[in-house]
Design an enzyme around this catalytic site. Structure first.
Site, PDB file in Angstrom:
ATOM      1  N   SER A  56     -37.300 -47.270 -50.753  1.00  0.00           N
ATOM      2  CA  SER A  56     -38.716 -47.163 -51.119  1.00  0.00           C
ATOM      3  C   SER A  56     -39.417 -48.465 -50.774  1.00  0.00           C
ATOM      4  O   SER A  56     -38.787 -49.534 -50.725  1.00  0.00           O
ATOM      5  CB  SER A  56     -38.868 -46.888 -52.619  1.00  0.00           C
ATOM      6  OG  SER A  56     -40.226 -47.001 -53.023  1.00  0.00           O
ATOM      7  N   TYR A  79     -35.914 -48.000 -61.334  1.00  0.00           N
ATOM      8  CA  TYR A  79     -36.107 -47.380 -60.021  1.00  0.00           C
ATOM      9  C   TYR A  79     -36.219 -48.444 -58.934  1.00  0.00           C
ATOM     10  O   TYR A  79     -35.543 -48.374 -57.896  1.00  0.00           O
ATOM     11  CB  TYR A  79     -37.370 -46.511 -60.048  1.00  0.00           C
ATOM     12  CG  TYR A  79     -37.694 -45.848 -58.737  1.00  0.00           C
ATOM     13  CD1 TYR A  79     -37.055 -44.674 -58.349  1.00  0.00           C
ATOM     14  CD2 TYR A  79     -38.650 -46.377 -57.876  1.00  0.00           C
ATOM     15  CE1 TYR A  79     -37.356 -44.049 -57.137  1.00  0.00           C
ATOM     16  CE2 TYR A  79     -38.960 -45.767 -56.668  1.00  0.00           C
ATOM     17  CZ  TYR A  79     -38.315 -44.604 -56.307  1.00  0.00           C
ATOM     18  OH  TYR A  79     -38.613 -43.996 -55.121  1.00  0.00           O
TER      19      TYR A  79
END
Length: 279
Positions: A152, A166
């Site tokens: 990401s 995350y």
């Protein structure tokens, strides 16, 4: 959609998190480009709905199957990969499955159980996928293979709206992918990390809702004036999976519309987004 060039003809591919979003769009493009695809996800009903959609959109798909897989369990990953032994072994794996939990927060407020769950799925799941893909490729004497791991842009830039577990997990995916790329390069096995920006997914849009300031706080960082679409990530994965990317290895493959390169973004209307195929 442009006519397929059969860039993945004859390749056996596995896609985790294949029931929706990037995974589903990638499955459609892989099938269109001639790959035999094993779709994996934790939800069988979602997989059944997804495979029906793929067959509808790509009626000429060479081989398409589904398998239930909890990527946090190595036995599930091993069974998933070994099920392709009868296909001739795995050529491509897209370790895409992951979670971003609603209770994920900052250093103070992130519960330990959320941290552990996130690392188990997002990091160990990717490690298990890489491990068993390598074993399969060795077992079938593959001289080239492509392993693509979903990271990401939050692994590259910081955010004042933190989801620490995350973010940490995606940073781990980048580092792991980089090291594996170097360790296995002489075997002809390539490892690359896809780094998507926030996408126009139902999950994100439901979360943003009609809160315009909340939406604007994120959209303003995109030079294009809009969120990305899952199909734009899937197109990048097709390239990384294909032999066209034979000298692309160990990269943080950023697909973010320029977000991580922006300081002051342009004004004016947003660019037009492409249509996803899996809706």
């Amino acid at each position: 959609m442009a006519a397929p060039r059969r860039r993945l003809h004859g390749k056996n591919a596995i896609i985790t998190g294949a029931a929706g979003g990037i995974g589903l769009e990638t499955t459609i493009l892989f099938a269109r480009e001639g790959a035999n695809v094993l779709m994996a996800d934790i939800s069988v009903p979602a997989l059944e709905k997804a495979i029906a959609k793929v067959k509808e959109v790509v009626p000429t798909a060479p081989r398409l199957e589904i398998i239930k897989c909890d990527v946090s369990k190595e036995a599930d990953i091993q069974a998933m990969v070994e099920s392709q032994d009868s296909w001739g072994g795995t050529d491509v794996i897209f370790n895409n499955a992951g979670i971003m939990h609603a209770d994920d927060a900052d250093a103070v407020d992130t519960p330990e159980k959320i941290w552990d769950m996130t690392q188990n799925i997002n990091v160990k799941g990717v490690w298990f996928g890489c491990k068993h893909a390598v074993l399969s490729m060795r077992r079938h004497k593959k001289t080239k293979g492509s392993i693509i791991n979903t990271a990401s842009v939050v692994a590259l830039v910081g955010s004042a709206t933190p989801q620490l577990a995350y973010t940490a997990s995606k940073g781990a995916v980048l580092a792991m992918t980089r090291e594996l790329a170097i360790a296995h390069a002489r075997e002809g096995l390539r490892f690359n990390a896809l780094c998507p920006a926030p996408l126009n997914t139902p999950l994100l849009q439901d979360w943003l809702g009609d809160d315009q300031p909340k939406r604007h706080r994120r959209e303003v960082h995109f030079p294009t004036g809009r969120f990305g679409e899952a199909i734009e990530q899937a197109q990048a994965v097709v390239f990384l999976a294909s032999d066209e990317s034979s000298f692309v290895n160990g990269t943080d493959f950023v697909v973010d519309g320029g977000m991580t390169r922006a300081y002051v973004t342009p004004e004016g209307p947003a660019t037009v987004a492409p249509q996803n195929q899996g809706h």
